[in-house]
Design an enzyme around this catalytic site. Sequence first.
Site, PDB file in Angstrom:
ATOM      1  N   ASP A   1     -12.635  55.777  -9.594  1.00 56.70           N
ATOM      2  CA  ASP A   1     -13.351  54.709 -10.089  1.00 56.70           C
ATOM      3  C   ASP A   1     -12.856  53.668 -11.029  1.00 56.70           C
ATOM      4  OD1 ASP A   1     -15.801  53.567 -11.541  1.00 56.70           O
ATOM      5  OD2 ASP A   1     -16.881  55.650 -11.163  1.00 56.70           O
TER       6      ASP A   1
ATOM      7  N   SER B   1     -19.747  39.130 -20.623  1.00 59.14           N
ATOM      8  CA  SER B   1     -19.806  39.759 -19.366  1.00 59.14           C
ATOM      9  C   SER B   1     -18.429  39.774 -18.504  1.00 59.14           C
ATOM     10  CB  SER B   1     -21.002  39.608 -18.669  1.00 59.14           C
ATOM     11  OG  SER B   1     -20.942  39.965 -17.331  1.00 59.14           O
TER      12      SER B   1
ATOM     13  N   HIS C   1     -11.395  23.574 -14.618  1.00 60.52           N
ATOM     14  CA  HIS C   1     -10.618  23.740 -13.338  1.00 60.52           C
ATOM     15  C   HIS C   1     -10.018  25.140 -13.061  1.00 60.52           C
ATOM     16  CE1 HIS C   1      -8.538  21.972 -10.090  1.00 60.52           C
ATOM     17  NE2 HIS C   1      -7.859  23.067 -10.137  1.00 60.52           N
TER      18      HIS C   1
ATOM     19  N   TYR D   1     -10.741  28.129  -9.326  1.00 55.17           N
ATOM     20  CA  TYR D   1      -9.958  28.915  -8.664  1.00 55.17           C
ATOM     21  C   TYR D   1     -10.565  30.589  -9.079  1.00 55.17           C
ATOM     22  CZ  TYR D   1      -7.353  25.150  -7.425  1.00 55.17           C
ATOM     23  OH  TYR D   1      -6.895  23.862  -6.893  1.00 55.17           O
TER      24      TYR D   1
ATOM     25  N   SER E   1      -8.122  37.223   3.588  1.00 54.76           N
ATOM     26  CA  SER E   1      -6.946  37.719   3.818  1.00 54.76           C
ATOM     27  C   SER E   1      -7.065  39.369   4.159  1.00 54.76           C
ATOM     28  CB  SER E   1      -5.716  37.449   2.738  1.00 54.76           C
ATOM     29  OG  SER E   1      -5.629  36.301   2.291  1.00 54.76           O
TER      30      SER E   1
ATOM     31  N   HIS F   1      -7.836  15.915 -14.112  1.00 50.69           N
ATOM     32  CA  HIS F   1      -8.180  15.164 -12.931  1.00 50.69           C
ATOM     33  C   HIS F   1      -9.647  14.852 -12.897  1.00 50.69           C
ATOM     34  CE1 HIS F   1      -7.839  19.059 -10.430  1.00 50.69           C
ATOM     35  NE2 HIS F   1      -8.993  18.884 -10.902  1.00 50.69           N
ATOM     36  N   HIS F   2     -10.342  15.607 -13.375  1.00 49.91           N
ATOM     37  CA  HIS F   2     -11.805  15.310 -13.545  1.00 49.91           C
ATOM     38  C   HIS F   2     -12.259  14.156 -14.180  1.00 49.91           C
ATOM     39  CE1 HIS F   2     -12.578  19.187 -11.405  1.00 49.91           C
ATOM     40  NE2 HIS F   2     -11.724  19.496 -12.036  1.00 49.91           N
TER      41      HIS F   2
ATOM     42  N   THR G   1      -1.633  25.903  -1.536  1.00 45.43           N
ATOM     43  CA  THR G   1      -2.829  25.993  -1.062  1.00 45.43           C
ATOM     44  C   THR G   1      -2.647  26.085   0.456  1.00 45.43           C
ATOM     45  OG1 THR G   1      -3.975  24.928  -2.647  1.00 45.43           O
ATOM     46  CG2 THR G   1      -5.163  25.315  -0.722  1.00 45.43           C
TER      47      THR G   1
HETATM   48 CU   LIG Z   1     -10.163  20.698 -11.275  1.00 46.46          CU
END
Ligand SMILES: [Cu+2]
Lengths: 519, 385
Positions: free
Chosen positions: A98, A162, A246, A250, A261, A295-296, A321
């Site tokens: 478990d 949570s 950011h 991910y 995968s 970068h945002h 990536t």
């Molecule tokens: Cu970002």
Amino acid sequence: MGAHGPATQGLMRWVTTTNHKDIGTMYLWFSFAMFIMGGAFAMIIRAELFQPGLQIVEPEFFNQMTTMHGLVMVFGAIMPSFVGLANWMIPMMIGAPDMALPRMNNLSFWILPPTFLLLASTLFMEGGAPNFGWTFYAPLSTTYAPDTVTFFIFGVHLMGLSSIMGSINIIATVVNLRAPGMTYMKMPMFVWTWLITAFLLIAVMPVLAGLVTMMLMDIHFGTSFFSAAGGGDPVLFQHVFWFFGHPEVYIIILPAFGVVSQIIPTFARKPLFGYDSMVYATASIAFLSFIVWAHHMYTVGMPVAGELFFMYATMLIAVPTGVKVFNWITTMWKGSMTFETPMLFSIGFVFLFTIGGFTGVMLSLAPVDFQYHDSYFVVAHFHYVMVAGAVFSMSAAVYYWLPKWCGKMYNESMGKAHFWISFVGFNLTFFPQHFLGLAGMPRRIPDYALQFTDFNTMSSIGAFIYGSSQILFLFNVVRTIVAGKPTSEEKTWEGAEGLEWTVPTPAPYHTFSTPPEVK
Amino acid sequence: MHSQARRLFKLALSPVLLLLGLLSTGALAEEAQRWQMNLSPGVTEVGAEIYELHMIVIWICVVIGVVVFGAMFYSVFTHRKSKGAKPADFHESTAVEIAWTVVPFIILIVMAFPATKTLLEVYNFEDTELDILVTGYQWKWKYEYIDENGENVAFFSNLRTGKTEIYNEDGKGEHYLREVDEPLVLPVNTKVRFLVTANDVIHSWWVPSLAVKKDAIPGFINETWSKPLKTGVYRGQCAELCGRDHGYMPIVVHVVEQDEYDSWLAGKKVKAAKIKSLMDKQFTLDEQMVAGKTVYNQYCVACHGVNGEGGIGNAIAGSSIATGDIYGHIDMGVNGVPGTAMQAFGAQLNDVDMAAVLTFQRNAFGNNMGDIIQPIDVYNFKQGQ
Ligand SMILES: [Cu+2]
Ligand SMILES: [Cu+2]
């Protein structure tokens, strides 16, 4: 092996359960319900944008829709769905009986339904639901926010709680409960990606909690963290938000990487290519995700040195990536492939995610981003990585493991139809949005200039197609559970590898009560 | 490659080529137009550079995409079990893995050079010739031409599209949602520096053809610049979510010849001087009623009604505020009621117009207060708060 089932029956079984499969199931159903809700909001958005002019909703409500769509999809649908998958699969993949902390597991799930009930109820409160975008930039979300922002803040705190509990649990499970012989470098990729994701979550959820607490102070206790009039800075808000935000993307995408995968090798009948480099690439992506947040924010007026740093760091992410994409394709290369629904969704994932990756590289270039930023180009980009990434891989995962979960086989033609309709609908929705952004349409507007009409209409039609394909999905899953063809094969798929395929089908309530031996 | 693969390759390539064909035709226009699919190079050197960079990267992505997807689809179509493919058993290759780490890295470095160059150009503020302060308000823009002698020219720029067009009661005009009552006017071939800020929440000033997007942040002043090389009308709109009417705060820029610009600016200055001279004039009730009616019909009628009967706003006829204390009434006009449709008109109306419209409200629609608000009263009220 313990053959007994749940201790209590009926509703109390679900309220009190500490069984990872029960909790996983609840997470999955909850996230699907949220997916439908967030999807309904999206349908309202696209219906309003079908034509120029205001037809269906007022701008004020439109803003609530964009906000709630984002919040519900990110925090209610995508994240819990992968936690559900982790609950079901991690113990079965590492040969554990478990999760390591079963009671906390129960709590971390049961926090969520009331939280989202609270969030949804703000729609019916005076002043309306949060309307400042899922990125909730101050001071729109502080000084200028509707009163319900306080519920929103409380909700974010609960969701964070949570998630942190869920992550601690996953880390504790993976570190302590692996079967003898299951070394780290033998763990299935899905377990690896979740382990890394869990660390990311623990690192950034407190940052988010700190951020909303600062908002709370600004709103109710007279501080000025984000108000220049009191010595604060609205841009500080954005730095802190994206320091969370950011890595958050991910957090969403890494478990998706893990899922495909697992699936691609199964249907290519060939082991995953470059397992080690997959692990290292995941770890590097996680590391890089901490140093690219601004970068945002290329247009907030950073000094040029800052722009350059964040631009170079962001471009770097393309390297690990890329490694992942190349690995998946090389796994298929010279395999012996079949194309059951999970494989279709996985290939769809690789294809669409890579397109999202390309636009990601484009967006990383600061000078060009001055044109892309806050336009529909960005909307297209992140739906290619988020929807194609998270939703396609989640669909793949459900089809892949559903027979193991319930001992029944889903309807293959219906599954394939689900894939093709979503694939066409998705692209029809989001590909034209690239054009809209490049032609100058900003995001989050309820109405637009006439030159944007055609692609918006196209996009709305695509959205309705994509939305309705999910009903087919729901139907197929329910039909499988109720009336699917029973199967008791341990290995549903010819090429499947891993401990989860060594237990009986359907997986009994308790698996691996005695740990298996991994050679 | 055998012939089947080559055919597949061509097939995979054809939509890409089609797309690029469309992209390049879309790129020629300076003004956004129907079916436009691509960025416009706009009318500035920086814009052209950005456009070029954008195209270079698209092409790099297309080439990589053709190779990667080509390999993937080739594999999908040939390495199938149904075609009798037997799985190979390789699962790693250090050489290959190093190669596909290093090659993308090199490609990125190649992209980084032009990107850095363009970025430095964007940040080059040398030799700017004109300063304009751009302030974002919920939901309009204010432009202020900064003058060395302190004779600044300032005005608001509001959406001109009417509610009936928005709510589909009337047909939509050609520049639906991208038209304003007073555009920003710029001289051609002049390097203009924009100082961008905001009054309430964050906005973002974006005109694609001028290759400018800068966030307008309350309490901070950002700078950016543009040098339009062609006369014309360029349109854009607020890019950062700023509340209810975020979709309704367009930007229209008229780029004109220098002499046209000069006479426009001179005209503005004359008007400003006139208002200044009127500031300490004492108006009669009749004068205020005539002037006030014009202002009322331009700014207030939509919510308060032709006969002051109200609508979105409260009734003015018999209103306790319009028939109450003068300063309470001025306060309402200048500061509005936050959180309601009654916005603060203090910055948008000059003191002369404000005095006129308030006097009008106090004496029209049967209110008959008989008192006159003078510009100096409004001025003093503003100074005192
Ligand atoms: Cu970002
Ligand atoms: Cu805005």
